[in-house]
Scaffold this active site. Sequence first.
Site, PDB file in Angstrom:
ATOM      1  N   ARG A  96       0.802  -1.212   0.000  1.00  0.00           N
ATOM      2  CA  ARG A  96       0.000   0.000   0.000  1.00  0.00           C
ATOM      3  C   ARG A  96       0.842   1.273   0.000  1.00  0.00           C
ATOM      4  O   ARG A  96       0.501   2.260  -0.647  1.00  0.00           O
ATOM      5  CB  ARG A  96      -0.910  -0.017   1.236  1.00  0.00           C
ATOM      6  CG  ARG A  96      -1.752   1.224   1.341  1.00  0.00           C
ATOM      7  CD  ARG A  96      -2.743   1.192   2.466  1.00  0.00           C
ATOM      8  NE  ARG A  96      -3.544   2.398   2.379  1.00  0.00           N
ATOM      9  CZ  ARG A  96      -4.539   2.568   1.554  1.00  0.00           C
ATOM     10  NH1 ARG A  96      -4.860   1.611   0.714  1.00  0.00           N
ATOM     11  NH2 ARG A  96      -5.212   3.704   1.520  1.00  0.00           N
ATOM     12  N   CYS A 120      -1.244  -4.996   3.696  1.00  0.00           N
ATOM     13  CA  CYS A 120      -1.963  -5.722   4.741  1.00  0.00           C
ATOM     14  C   CYS A 120      -3.466  -5.503   4.615  1.00  0.00           C
ATOM     15  O   CYS A 120      -3.918  -4.416   4.274  1.00  0.00           O
ATOM     16  CB  CYS A 120      -1.496  -5.256   6.120  1.00  0.00           C
ATOM     17  SG  CYS A 120       0.174  -5.758   6.547  1.00  0.00           S
ATOM     18  N   ILE A 127      -8.012   6.066  -0.429  1.00  0.00           N
ATOM     19  CA  ILE A 127      -6.990   7.064  -0.759  1.00  0.00           C
ATOM     20  C   ILE A 127      -7.627   8.355  -1.261  1.00  0.00           C
ATOM     21  O   ILE A 127      -6.970   9.154  -1.917  1.00  0.00           O
ATOM     22  CB  ILE A 127      -5.998   6.514  -1.797  1.00  0.00           C
ATOM     23  CG1 ILE A 127      -6.721   6.128  -3.090  1.00  0.00           C
ATOM     24  CG2 ILE A 127      -5.234   5.320  -1.229  1.00  0.00           C
ATOM     25  CD1 ILE A 127      -5.777   5.858  -4.228  1.00  0.00           C
ATOM     26  N   LEU A 129      -8.333  11.039   0.269  1.00  0.00           N
ATOM     27  CA  LEU A 129      -7.695  12.258   0.776  1.00  0.00           C
ATOM     28  C   LEU A 129      -6.459  12.614  -0.047  1.00  0.00           C
ATOM     29  O   LEU A 129      -6.169  13.795  -0.258  1.00  0.00           O
ATOM     30  CB  LEU A 129      -7.324  12.099   2.249  1.00  0.00           C
ATOM     31  CG  LEU A 129      -8.486  11.923   3.229  1.00  0.00           C
ATOM     32  CD1 LEU A 129      -7.960  11.756   4.649  1.00  0.00           C
ATOM     33  CD2 LEU A 129      -9.435  13.109   3.161  1.00  0.00           C
ATOM     34  N   ASP A 308      -0.556   0.992  15.302  1.00  0.00           N
ATOM     35  CA  ASP A 308       0.438  -0.037  14.997  1.00  0.00           C
ATOM     36  C   ASP A 308       0.972  -0.741  16.245  1.00  0.00           C
ATOM     37  O   ASP A 308       1.738  -1.704  16.128  1.00  0.00           O
ATOM     38  CB  ASP A 308       1.609   0.561  14.207  1.00  0.00           C
ATOM     39  CG  ASP A 308       1.315   0.665  12.723  1.00  0.00           C
ATOM     40  OD1 ASP A 308       0.254   0.169  12.284  1.00  0.00           O
ATOM     41  OD2 ASP A 308       2.133   1.251  11.992  1.00  0.00           O
TER      42      ASP A 308
END
Length: 433
Positions: A96, A120, A127, A129, A308
């Site tokens: 990505r 992932c 996308i 934005l 994360d």
Amino acid sequence: MEQIIVHGGNTKLEGTVKIEGAKNAVLPILAATLLAEEGVTTLKNVPILSDVFTMNQVIKHLNVAIDFDEDANEVTIDATQPLGIEANYEYVSKMRASIVVMGPLLARNGHAKVAMPGGCAIGKRPIDLHLKGFQALGAKIIQKNGYIEAIADELIGNTIYLDFPSVGATQNIMMAAVRAKGTTIIENVAREPEIVDLANILNKMGANVIGAGTETMRIEGVDKLHAVEHSIVQDRIEAGTFMVAAAMTEGNVLIEEAISEHNRPLISKLTEMGAIIEEEENGIRVIGPKHLKPTDVKTMPHPGFPTDMQAQMTAIQMFAEGTSIVTETVFENRYQHLEEMRRMNADLKIDGNIAVINGGNELQGAAVEATDLRAAAALILVGLRANGITRVSNLKYLDRGYYEFHKKLQKLGANVERVNDEKIEEKQATTVI
């Protein structure tokens, strides 16, 4: 197929661990080197990760000379020749983050064509934005047959408000705006340390980026950028993963070169759970408690608790004496690892974006499958304390963000190994669980 086999139960991690350069910083910085029309860029402290190799291939296929010296952790990039406009589908579809080549290509060529990105499987992660930002700078957007094109005769500075502080959108718009005519103001931008690192190299290259790390960024466009030498910031997520590993195993680990300012929310939560966190001259020391206390976590854009680190936090919460609540606000569909932890006798409930974890159960080793990058690390961490043997498969995800994770754990005293199919069959034939 490979697996990581963890012999758990009484693991106590002790020693020192070295942290690599940040995956989330190096990928956009590699893309930023496309803006250098003069000279050869040298990037230092580059981690040896599959995502880095993928991005290198994306860049190479744009008519760029690129060399990765793995022994020195250095990449050299010569982007002085005319660039291609289309990012190679074979590599973009794997990752990505490769979408961030779009901003530099648009800035340099006035034309960029990129396949819809892969990576992932964590929610939708649209996308839009990115594309709205390009449009605000004067680009025409065409979406057709699985590709996105951005075309502009000239980019013009503008004021852009991001509906959400997206890291990728912030990076892409930054790299397009550095070559736009006039002033660009981006409001509600991402504030992650990796954004600051990107701004640092862009400014070295001759850009004029002000306000990185704050909510509003101001960029004065320039005519040309040049090559520089730059060292990638340390990986706060890898550092955080080892901080959790130390805390949950009653360990005593020095995480070398970890930057405490980048991990304040995690430090706060681990302290609540009873860990002792000490800032030392060359890193952060984590001493795990005998008894872990429960704590609640809500993921947020930086400077909030990082999404994360959510999977790794659920790993330690499994062993706390009480109930912890996790609220995931950044991505949907990021609790897939919890279903794998259920196979290990974890007591938990999931309701939408909220997970309730009842700690204190005796967890048992099991065969589990990584569902994304951070899930892979989290499952290995649970295996350190679960009784018996844990086998973690689907390691392609782990390799995207951790360099020799099992070897670093071995050095700290963990009984873990990475084995291939042949060795797996041999062990299954001789091991009684």
